[in-house]
Design a protein around this motif. Sequence first.
Motif, PDB file in Angstrom:
ATOM      1  N   UNK A 126      39.361  37.489  43.923  1.00 15.39           N
ATOM      2  CA  UNK A 126      38.671  37.001  42.726  1.00 15.39           C
ATOM      3  C   UNK A 126      38.973  35.527  42.490  1.00 15.39           C
ATOM      4  N   UNK A 127      40.237  35.135  42.665  1.00 15.01           N
ATOM      5  CA  UNK A 127      40.610  33.737  42.468  1.00 15.01           C
ATOM      6  C   UNK A 127      39.924  32.842  43.492  1.00 15.01           C
ATOM      7  N   UNK A 128      39.825  33.323  44.725  1.00  9.67           N
ATOM      8  CA  UNK A 128      39.155  32.548  45.773  1.00  9.67           C
ATOM      9  C   UNK A 128      37.673  32.361  45.441  1.00  9.67           C
ATOM     10  N   UNK A 129      37.041  33.445  44.990  1.00 16.06           N
ATOM     11  CA  UNK A 129      35.612  33.372  44.667  1.00 16.06           C
ATOM     12  C   UNK A 129      35.342  32.410  43.522  1.00 16.06           C
ATOM     13  N   UNK A 130      36.184  32.453  42.494  1.00 11.72           N
ATOM     14  CA  UNK A 130      35.989  31.555  41.359  1.00 11.72           C
ATOM     15  C   UNK A 130      36.156  30.100  41.793  1.00 11.72           C
ATOM     16  N   UNK A 131      37.142  29.851  42.641  1.00  2.00           N
ATOM     17  CA  UNK A 131      37.354  28.484  43.137  1.00  2.00           C
ATOM     18  C   UNK A 131      36.162  28.041  43.995  1.00  2.00           C
ATOM     19  N   UNK A 132      35.622  28.980  44.773  1.00  2.00           N
ATOM     20  CA  UNK A 132      34.473  28.660  45.617  1.00  2.00           C
ATOM     21  C   UNK A 132      33.264  28.293  44.763  1.00  2.00           C
ATOM     22  N   UNK A 133      32.992  29.082  43.722  1.00  2.00           N
ATOM     23  CA  UNK A 133      31.852  28.811  42.852  1.00  2.00           C
ATOM     24  C   UNK A 133      31.992  27.440  42.196  1.00  2.00           C
TER      25      UNK A 133
END
Length: 253
Positions: free
Chosen positions: A23-30
């Motif tokens: 989840x943290x990776x996805x938020x950073x990606x967005x």
Amino acid sequence: MPAGLSASLPASFALITDPNVRRAYNEAFVSSELIKFQTFFDDLDRRSFSDQQREACIRLEDTNLLVASAGSGKSATMVGKVAYVLEKQLYRPEEILLLAFNRNAADELRTRIAAQLQVAEDALKCRVTTFHALGRGIIEEVEGRPPQLANWVDHPAGETRFIEAIIQNLVESDPEFARLWSDLLVVHPKADIPIEAFDRQADYQRYVTDTLRKGSATIGSLSGVIVKSLQEQKIANWLWLIPSPSNTNGKRR
């Protein structure tokens, strides 16, 4: 997992095993993509996308559910998502399927996507169609012939007449259905949707009133009494429909 085994695994393995890391990776990606593609979304489908539209285009989970009201830019977001994934070369055009509920909406989507991609509509490789057309095509491919439709389907008023015939038959043959149908038409002419379901007070007022005359709501009832809300109309119609205690001949109040 044993500490020794955990230490021997690559750091990327946590993306598979730990939802919080993922989840943290996805938020950073967005967040990163919003910055990287800011100019791209500033002028897309002849408009500047809102923050929510940009995020909807960027998020590419296996399944995504977007809840949006009428006029909020759903079609533009579909155009933007196609343009975004093609810009990043994540998919080929022929791998993309867009579905709409009616032919007009599908035609509009096709026109807007072709314009955004700067290709002729007949050269657009993305498939844009309706849910019904897709289903019919699948049936035809599997069975070797198109599905056989009822003889009233293609008639302009065929479906309405068919449903009316079913209702009329039930009204004449089933007293309980006739009572419920009468209640639906005269006691509950509109769904009693609470005000919390509307975005604005004005939208709710337009829903609960038939007309506005000199600033006062004017909703008619069966007895001819003018009331100011659906709730009052329901009560007035119910009182008019029930037999009077002093009457045994079935007449209404």
